[in-house]
Design a protein around this motif. Structure first.
Motif, PDB file in Angstrom:
ATOM      1  N   ILE A   1       0.618  -1.133   0.021  1.00  0.00           N
ATOM      2  CA  ILE A   1      -0.414   0.148   0.088  1.00  0.00           C
ATOM      3  C   ILE A   1       1.749   1.075   0.043  1.00  0.00           C
ATOM      4  O   ILE A   1       1.814   1.453   1.206  1.00  0.00           O
ATOM      5  N   ASN A   2       0.047   2.441  -0.096  1.00  0.00           N
ATOM      6  CA  ASN A   2       1.495   3.475  -0.754  1.00  0.00           C
ATOM      7  C   ASN A   2       0.758   4.777   0.215  1.00  0.00           C
ATOM      8  O   ASN A   2      -0.132   5.108   0.108  1.00  0.00           O
ATOM      9  N   TRP A   3       1.450   4.319   1.322  1.00  0.00           N
ATOM     10  CA  TRP A   3       0.821   5.119   2.405  1.00  0.00           C
ATOM     11  C   TRP A   3       1.729   6.350   2.624  1.00  0.00           C
ATOM     12  O   TRP A   3       2.200   6.282   1.607  1.00  0.00           O
ATOM     13  N   VAL A   4       0.862   7.376   2.449  1.00  0.00           N
ATOM     14  CA  VAL A   4       0.930   9.701   2.550  1.00  0.00           C
ATOM     15  C   VAL A   4       1.174   9.383   3.629  1.00  0.00           C
ATOM     16  O   VAL A   4       0.306   9.153   4.962  1.00  0.00           O
ATOM     17  N   SER A   5       1.679  10.595   4.036  1.00  0.00           N
ATOM     18  CA  SER A   5       1.302  11.778   4.913  1.00  0.00           C
ATOM     19  C   SER A   5       0.200  12.400   5.584  1.00  0.00           C
ATOM     20  O   SER A   5      -0.300  12.779   3.836  1.00  0.00           O
ATOM     21  N   PHE A   6      -0.047  13.087   5.910  1.00  0.00           N
ATOM     22  CA  PHE A   6      -1.532  14.192   6.452  1.00  0.00           C
ATOM     23  C   PHE A   6      -0.723  15.313   5.110  1.00  0.00           C
ATOM     24  O   PHE A   6      -1.866  15.542   4.404  1.00  0.00           O
ATOM     25  N   GLU A   7       0.408  15.289   5.168  1.00  0.00           N
ATOM     26  CA  GLU A   7       0.760  16.558   4.508  1.00  0.00           C
ATOM     27  C   GLU A   7       0.869  16.488   3.003  1.00  0.00           C
ATOM     28  O   GLU A   7       0.228  17.493   2.442  1.00  0.00           O
ATOM     29  N   GLN A   8       1.166  15.093   2.756  1.00  0.00           N
ATOM     30  CA  GLN A   8       1.092  15.051   1.532  1.00  0.00           C
ATOM     31  C   GLN A   8      -0.493  14.579   0.726  1.00  0.00           C
ATOM     32  O   GLN A   8      -0.747  15.221  -0.004  1.00  0.00           O
ATOM     33  N   LEU A   9      -1.065  14.467   1.618  1.00  0.00           N
ATOM     34  CA  LEU A   9      -2.706  14.195   1.499  1.00  0.00           C
ATOM     35  C   LEU A   9      -3.404  15.206   1.346  1.00  0.00           C
ATOM     36  O   LEU A   9      -3.821  15.713   0.218  1.00  0.00           O
ATOM     37  N   ASP A  10      -2.774  16.322   1.916  1.00  0.00           N
ATOM     38  CA  ASP A  10      -3.318  17.697   1.742  1.00  0.00           C
ATOM     39  C   ASP A  10      -3.108  17.880   0.465  1.00  0.00           C
ATOM     40  O   ASP A  10      -3.967  18.672   0.083  1.00  0.00           O
ATOM     41  N   SER A  11      -2.266  18.074  -0.425  1.00  0.00           N
ATOM     42  CA  SER A  11      -1.928  18.538  -1.520  1.00  0.00           C
ATOM     43  C   SER A  11      -2.289  17.477  -2.651  1.00  0.00           C
ATOM     44  O   SER A  11      -2.899  17.744  -3.531  1.00  0.00           O
TER      45      SER A  11
ATOM     46  N   LEU B   1      -9.114   6.694   3.057  1.00  0.00           N
ATOM     47  CA  LEU B   1      -8.635   5.774   3.971  1.00  0.00           C
ATOM     48  C   LEU B   1      -7.665   6.027   5.197  1.00  0.00           C
ATOM     49  O   LEU B   1      -6.656   6.038   4.955  1.00  0.00           O
ATOM     50  N   ILE B   2      -8.178   6.642   6.274  1.00  0.00           N
ATOM     51  CA  ILE B   2      -7.133   6.539   7.069  1.00  0.00           C
ATOM     52  C   ILE B   2      -7.379   5.175   8.168  1.00  0.00           C
ATOM     53  O   ILE B   2      -8.089   4.746   8.693  1.00  0.00           O
ATOM     54  N   PHE B   3      -6.279   4.915   8.851  1.00  0.00           N
ATOM     55  CA  PHE B   3      -5.999   3.507   9.533  1.00  0.00           C
ATOM     56  C   PHE B   3      -5.521   4.143  10.623  1.00  0.00           C
ATOM     57  O   PHE B   3      -4.457   4.846  10.860  1.00  0.00           O
ATOM     58  N   ILE B   4      -6.341   4.242  11.751  1.00  0.00           N
ATOM     59  CA  ILE B   4      -5.639   5.098  12.982  1.00  0.00           C
ATOM     60  C   ILE B   4      -5.033   3.355  13.975  1.00  0.00           C
ATOM     61  O   ILE B   4      -6.129   2.700  14.627  1.00  0.00           O
ATOM     62  N   HIS B   5      -4.524   3.988  14.712  1.00  0.00           N
ATOM     63  CA  HIS B   5      -3.782   2.081  15.654  1.00  0.00           C
ATOM     64  C   HIS B   5      -2.527   2.984  16.645  1.00  0.00           C
ATOM     65  O   HIS B   5      -2.430   4.062  16.315  1.00  0.00           O
ATOM     66  N   THR B   6      -1.640   1.922  16.925  1.00  0.00           N
ATOM     67  CA  THR B   6      -1.429   1.955  18.418  1.00  0.00           C
ATOM     68  C   THR B   6      -0.087   0.830  17.849  1.00  0.00           C
ATOM     69  O   THR B   6      -0.597   0.344  17.633  1.00  0.00           O
ATOM     70  N   ASP B   7       1.236   1.279  18.727  1.00  0.00           N
ATOM     71  CA  ASP B   7       2.408   0.703  19.110  1.00  0.00           C
ATOM     72  C   ASP B   7       1.770  -1.049  19.691  1.00  0.00           C
ATOM     73  O   ASP B   7       2.512  -1.599  18.858  1.00  0.00           O
ATOM     74  N   TRP B   8       1.539  -0.400  20.853  1.00  0.00           N
ATOM     75  CA  TRP B   8       0.687  -2.109  21.402  1.00  0.00           C
ATOM     76  C   TRP B   8      -0.225  -2.980  21.143  1.00  0.00           C
ATOM     77  O   TRP B   8      -0.926  -3.895  21.532  1.00  0.00           O
TER      78      TRP B   8
ATOM     79  N   ASN C   1      -4.722   1.023  -3.223  1.00  0.00           N
ATOM     80  CA  ASN C   1      -4.365   2.009  -4.350  1.00  0.00           C
ATOM     81  C   ASN C   1      -4.558   2.644  -5.328  1.00  0.00           C
ATOM     82  O   ASN C   1      -4.401   3.932  -5.876  1.00  0.00           O
ATOM     83  N   LYS C   2      -5.523   2.132  -6.202  1.00  0.00           N
ATOM     84  CA  LYS C   2      -6.236   2.108  -7.169  1.00  0.00           C
ATOM     85  C   LYS C   2      -7.234   3.425  -7.398  1.00  0.00           C
ATOM     86  O   LYS C   2      -7.233   4.242  -7.681  1.00  0.00           O
ATOM     87  N   ARG C   3      -7.536   3.179  -5.341  1.00  0.00           N
ATOM     88  CA  ARG C   3      -9.177   4.152  -5.638  1.00  0.00           C
ATOM     89  C   ARG C   3      -8.861   5.415  -4.192  1.00  0.00           C
ATOM     90  O   ARG C   3     -10.165   5.500  -4.243  1.00  0.00           O
ATOM     91  N   TYR C   4      -7.694   4.817  -3.372  1.00  0.00           N
ATOM     92  CA  TYR C   4      -7.962   5.712  -2.636  1.00  0.00           C
ATOM     93  C   TYR C   4      -6.409   6.438  -1.940  1.00  0.00           C
ATOM     94  O   TYR C   4      -5.396   5.654  -2.531  1.00  0.00           O
ATOM     95  N   TYR C   5      -6.550   7.325  -1.352  1.00  0.00           N
ATOM     96  CA  TYR C   5      -5.200   7.745  -1.058  1.00  0.00           C
ATOM     97  C   TYR C   5      -4.925   7.041   0.702  1.00  0.00           C
ATOM     98  O   TYR C   5      -6.519   7.648   1.343  1.00  0.00           O
ATOM     99  N   ALA C   6      -4.438   6.093   1.018  1.00  0.00           N
ATOM    100  CA  ALA C   6      -4.254   5.605   2.430  1.00  0.00           C
ATOM    101  C   ALA C   6      -2.696   6.609   3.120  1.00  0.00           C
ATOM    102  O   ALA C   6      -2.101   6.291   2.599  1.00  0.00           O
ATOM    103  N   VAL C   7      -3.493   6.216   4.799  1.00  0.00           N
ATOM    104  CA  VAL C   7      -3.088   6.995   5.401  1.00  0.00           C
ATOM    105  C   VAL C   7      -3.017   6.529   6.385  1.00  0.00           C
ATOM    106  O   VAL C   7      -3.989   6.064   7.445  1.00  0.00           O
ATOM    107  N   LYS C   8      -1.599   6.259   7.633  1.00  0.00           N
ATOM    108  CA  LYS C   8      -1.903   5.644   8.484  1.00  0.00           C
ATOM    109  C   LYS C   8      -1.674   7.244   9.804  1.00  0.00           C
ATOM    110  O   LYS C   8      -0.251   7.448   9.746  1.00  0.00           O
ATOM    111  N   LEU C   9      -1.781   6.622  10.968  1.00  0.00           N
ATOM    112  CA  LEU C   9      -1.862   7.538  12.030  1.00  0.00           C
ATOM    113  C   LEU C   9      -1.902   7.146  13.008  1.00  0.00           C
ATOM    114  O   LEU C   9      -2.939   6.244  13.475  1.00  0.00           O
ATOM    115  N   ASP C  10      -0.524   7.241  14.280  1.00  0.00           N
ATOM    116  CA  ASP C  10      -0.812   6.440  15.285  1.00  0.00           C
ATOM    117  C   ASP C  10      -1.058   7.342  16.659  1.00  0.00           C
ATOM    118  O   ASP C  10      -0.731   8.680  16.424  1.00  0.00           O
TER     119      ASP C  10
END
Length: 155
Positions: free
Chosen positions: A26-36, A46-53, A75-84
């Protein structure tokens, strides 16, 4: 010389799982990249909210998000972002600067952006949020999703 072969075999067997041959990522992007990206070519997010534990979060990252058909669809239909959710980094997004309350990561102390994205819902991990191309919340799942459930969520 007799140990070289054993050591080589051991290294290959230990390192092989780290190489995901033939698997699309998956081509994960940052929030800064998502803005542009959203400004230039709007599409669903698609935002995946997770924690380390969170063991279920790690399981989704290692087993579900690595499945080729799901990665291709995302990758084809969404911008994917991970957020700890417990991140302490500053995040610039949506013309705002989101800062953590503490400079030290602490369990149960959530990043303000994670709280904002969940719109008052309880913090449950993993949380997967689906936004439309205008960045309006379309759907949310707050649990581990197997590949079939995630595929249904993406449809």
């Amino acid at each position: 010389m007799k140990y070289f072969r054993k050591i080589s075999l051991l290294l290959v067997s230990l390192l092989y799982p780290l190489f995901h041959f033939g698997q699309e990522r998956i081509n994960w992007v940052s929030f800064e990249q998502l803005d542009s990206l959203l400004a230039g070519a709007p599409r669903e997010t698609l935002i995946f909210i997770h924690t380390d534990w969170c063991s279920y979060c790690r399981k989704m990252e290692g087993e579900i998000f690595t499945k080729q058909d799901l990665a291709t669809t995302i990758n084809k239909r969404y911008y994917a972002v991970k957020l700890d959710a417990e991140s302490v980094q500053q995040i610039s997004f949506d013309q705002s600067l989101w800062k953590a309350k503490s400079s030290r990561k602490r369990t149960g102390q959530y990043h303000p952006l994670a709280l904002q994205l969940l719109q008052g819902k309880q913090m449950v991990f993993p949380s997967i949020l689906r936004f439309d191309s205008g960045f309006r919340l379309k759907n949310i799942q707050q649990k581990y999703l197997n590949s079939k459930e995630l595929n249904d969520f993406l449809e």
